[in-house]
Write an enzyme that holds these catalytic residues in place. Structure first.
Site, PDB file in Angstrom:
ATOM      1  N   ASP A 170       0.769  -1.213  -0.167  1.00  0.00           N
ATOM      2  CA  ASP A 170       0.111   0.026  -0.039  1.00  0.00           C
ATOM      3  C   ASP A 170       0.957   1.307   0.074  1.00  0.00           C
ATOM      4  OD1 ASP A 170       1.082  -0.737   2.543  1.00  0.00           O
ATOM      5  OD2 ASP A 170      -0.652   0.135   3.715  1.00  0.00           O
ATOM      6  N   GLU A 224      11.196  -4.094  13.156  1.00  0.00           N
ATOM      7  CA  GLU A 224      12.656  -3.651  12.185  1.00  0.00           C
ATOM      8  C   GLU A 224      13.670  -3.974  13.143  1.00  0.00           C
ATOM      9  OE1 GLU A 224       9.791  -2.089  12.460  1.00  0.00           O
ATOM     10  OE2 GLU A 224       9.034  -1.609  10.778  1.00  0.00           O
TER      11      GLU A 224
HETATM   12  C1  UGA Z   1       3.094  -0.616   9.401  1.00  0.00           C
HETATM   13  C2  UGA Z   1       4.185  -0.932   8.948  1.00  0.00           C
HETATM   14  O1  UGA Z   1       4.551   0.056   7.534  1.00  0.00           O
HETATM   15  C3  UGA Z   1       4.450  -2.234   8.244  1.00  0.00           C
HETATM   16  O2  UGA Z   1       5.694  -2.517   7.674  1.00  0.00           O
HETATM   17  C4  UGA Z   1       4.163  -3.249   9.386  1.00  0.00           C
HETATM   18  O3  UGA Z   1       3.992  -4.775   8.867  1.00  0.00           O
HETATM   19  C5  UGA Z   1       3.041  -2.926  10.321  1.00  0.00           C
HETATM   20  O4  UGA Z   1       2.874  -1.470  10.403  1.00  0.00           O
HETATM   21  C6  UGA Z   1       2.995  -3.668  11.660  1.00  0.00           C
HETATM   22  O5  UGA Z   1       2.841  -3.182  12.473  1.00  0.00           O
HETATM   23  O6  UGA Z   1       2.901  -4.995  11.271  1.00  0.00           O
HETATM   24  P1  UGA Z   1       0.574  -0.740   8.105  1.00  0.00           P
HETATM   25  O7  UGA Z   1       0.361   0.411   7.026  1.00  0.00           O
HETATM   26  O8  UGA Z   1       0.057  -0.151   9.480  1.00  0.00           O
HETATM   27  O9  UGA Z   1       2.084  -0.797   8.118  1.00  0.00           O
HETATM   28  O10 UGA Z   1       0.380  -2.178   7.785  1.00  0.00           O
HETATM   29  P2  UGA Z   1      -0.349  -2.849   6.465  1.00  0.00           P
HETATM   30  O11 UGA Z   1       0.112  -2.159   5.207  1.00  0.00           O
HETATM   31  O12 UGA Z   1      -1.804  -2.744   6.662  1.00  0.00           O
HETATM   32  O13 UGA Z   1       0.296  -4.360   6.236  1.00  0.00           O
HETATM   33  C7  UGA Z   1       1.557  -4.388   6.115  1.00  0.00           C
HETATM   34  C8  UGA Z   1       1.633  -5.438   4.859  1.00  0.00           C
HETATM   35  O14 UGA Z   1       1.147  -6.546   5.275  1.00  0.00           O
HETATM   36  C9  UGA Z   1       0.979  -5.089   3.665  1.00  0.00           C
HETATM   37  O15 UGA Z   1       1.473  -5.297   2.637  1.00  0.00           O
HETATM   38  C10 UGA Z   1      -0.295  -5.797   3.690  1.00  0.00           C
HETATM   39  O16 UGA Z   1      -0.757  -6.192   2.303  1.00  0.00           O
HETATM   40  C11 UGA Z   1       0.218  -6.988   4.485  1.00  0.00           C
HETATM   41  N1  UGA Z   1      -0.797  -7.682   5.273  1.00  0.00           N
HETATM   42  C12 UGA Z   1      -1.689  -6.692   6.211  1.00  0.00           C
HETATM   43  C13 UGA Z   1      -1.108  -8.972   5.217  1.00  0.00           C
HETATM   44  O17 UGA Z   1      -0.475  -9.747   4.480  1.00  0.00           O
HETATM   45  N2  UGA Z   1      -2.110  -9.420   5.955  1.00  0.00           N
HETATM   46  C14 UGA Z   1      -3.037  -8.712   6.676  1.00  0.00           C
HETATM   47  O18 UGA Z   1      -4.042  -9.166   7.347  1.00  0.00           O
HETATM   48  C15 UGA Z   1      -2.715  -7.461   6.648  1.00  0.00           C
HETATM   49 MN    MN Z   2       0.696  -0.043   5.032  1.00  0.00          MN
END
Ligand code: UGA
Ligand code: MN
Length: 351
Positions: free
Chosen positions: A210, A295
């Site tokens: 995203d 990280e």
């Molecule tokens: C923030 C950080 O930018 C992420 O790198 C980190 O993994 C996350 O917090 C965390 O705390 O774990 P955020 O924008 O809140 O990110 O998270 P998302 O963008 O919703 O998810 C990170 C990645 O994991 C995305 O590529 C998303 O597609 C994937 N994801 C999300 C899954 O594979 N499964 C899920 O149920 C939700």
């Molecule tokens: Mn994100």
């Protein structure tokens, strides 16, 4: 006396005959080129130099043809490489340049295809690039499989389902549980199993589906020796977070949220030399570390120190990556339409 006169006269006539015969003979020699050697050599020399000239011209033409052939051969080779890399899931890369391996966790929701499209069309600009896409699902979905097979990138498609106990529920706040953890780990296992950094150097980047990425950051991160870092926009409740850089060295972190973390940066703010994942083959992300420590867990696990960090984006003064979050679409008219007309939008059209 008269006899002597006669003899003298006849001798003179003989001399004359002899002289005439000699003259005729010389004319004969000259005429047929047997005599007069210097003129002959000249002729031969002229002939030879004419041949030499012709050989030189032919040599020149031959070199030109050889050069143009070599150029078109190179073009054909480039074309084959391009088709192999872009057309199929085939990893043929330019050995002189590190490959960027982007690891992207992804999960099904309304905007998934739109996110993957945006991402892939950024990545298509990059040479020597391989995309590792890991679905958060029990099996690979048709949508992602079809999408990847036509996206034009060199890619690997993997999947692993996040178990229920660590999975975010639709109404949970997004910070409650970590996301993409097992998916990134599966990506790392794939790297460790399938690559050899000694044969083909590489750089690993955790590119969530995203975010928004400026192409410039990829060319900069390609030279990562250990770990490179840079600012991330729209994250941590700030316009941007960034590593603090003094005299070209990272000394700390500009962030409001948990600045005391060993590496207080977002997943989008660093890249790692592929070799490091081989030097530390056990290191991975974890669902059981404190919030915001993903990280730091990985980087500290690989014995990285602040001193190792390579600040990019003009000593961390430029934002080239944005932690954008796409709003979930409100598809409220689908139900209304179903109630009113008996059907919503055509379910056969993939969105
Ligand atoms: C923030 C950080 O930018 C992420 O790198 C980190 O993994 C996350 O917090 C965390 O705390 O774990 P955020 O924008 O809140 O990110 O998270 P998302 O963008 O919703 O998810 C990170 C990645 O994991 C995305 O590529 C998303 O597609 C994937 N994801 C999300 C899954 O594979 N499964 C899920 O149920 C939700
Ligand atoms: Mn994100």
């Amino acid at each position: 006396m008269s006899g002597g006169m006669y003899l003298k006269r006849s001798a003179r006539i003989w001399y004359l005959y002899f002289a005439i015969i000699l003259l005729v003979f010389m004319c004969f020699l000259v005429n047929f080129g047997v005599w007069c050697p210097s003129e002959n050599e000249q002729k031969l020399e002229n002939l030879l130099s004419r041949y030499r000239e012709q050989i030189k011209e032919k040599d020149q033409k031959y070199t030109e043809v050889k050069d143009s052939l070599r150029k078109s051969e190179k073009k054909v080779e480039d074309l084959i490489l391009y088709l192999e890399v872009r057309g199929k899931n085939n990893r043929v890369f330019d050995k002189s340049m590190p490959v960027i391996y982007a690891i992207t966790p992804t999960y099904y929701r309304g905007v998934q295809k739109a996110e993957l499209t945006r991402l892939s069309q950024t990545f298509l600009h990059l040479p020597n690039f391989h995309w590792i896409v890991i679905e958060d699902s029990s099996s690979k979905t048709q949508l992602v499989a079809d999408f990847l097979s036509q996206c034009g990138l060199s890619y690997t498609h993997l999947n692993i389902l996040t178990p229920k106990e660590v999975k975010l529920k639709p109404d949970d706040p997004n910070w409650l549980k970590p996301r993409g953890v097992l998916q990134r780990n599966v990506g790392l296992s794939w790297l460790r199993k399938n690559l050899d950094p000694e044969v083909q150097p590489g750089v690993v980047y955790f590119a969530d589906d995203d975010n928004t990425y400026d192409l410039k950051i990829f060319e900069q991160m390609r030279k990562t020796k250990v770990v490179s870092v840079w600012p991330v926009g729209l994250v941590g409740g700030l316009r941007f977070e960034r590593p603090i850089v003094k005299n070209g060295k990272v000394t700390g972190w500009f962030t409001y949220w948990k600045p005391d973390r060993p590496f207080a940066l977002d997943m989008a703010g660093f890249a790692v030399n592929l070799q490091l994942f081989f030097t530390y083959p056990e290191v991975e992300f974890s669902n059981y570390v404190k919030r915001g420590y993903q990280e730091s867990t990985v980087l500290s696990g690989m014995m990285v120190t602040l001193d190792d960090l390579e600040p990019l984006a003009d000593n961390c003064t430029k934002v080239l990556v944005w932690h954008t979050r796409t709003e979930a679409p409100k598809l409220t008219s689908e139900d209304k339409m179903k109630r009113k007309f008996g059907h919503g939008s055509d379910p056969n059209v993939e969105v």
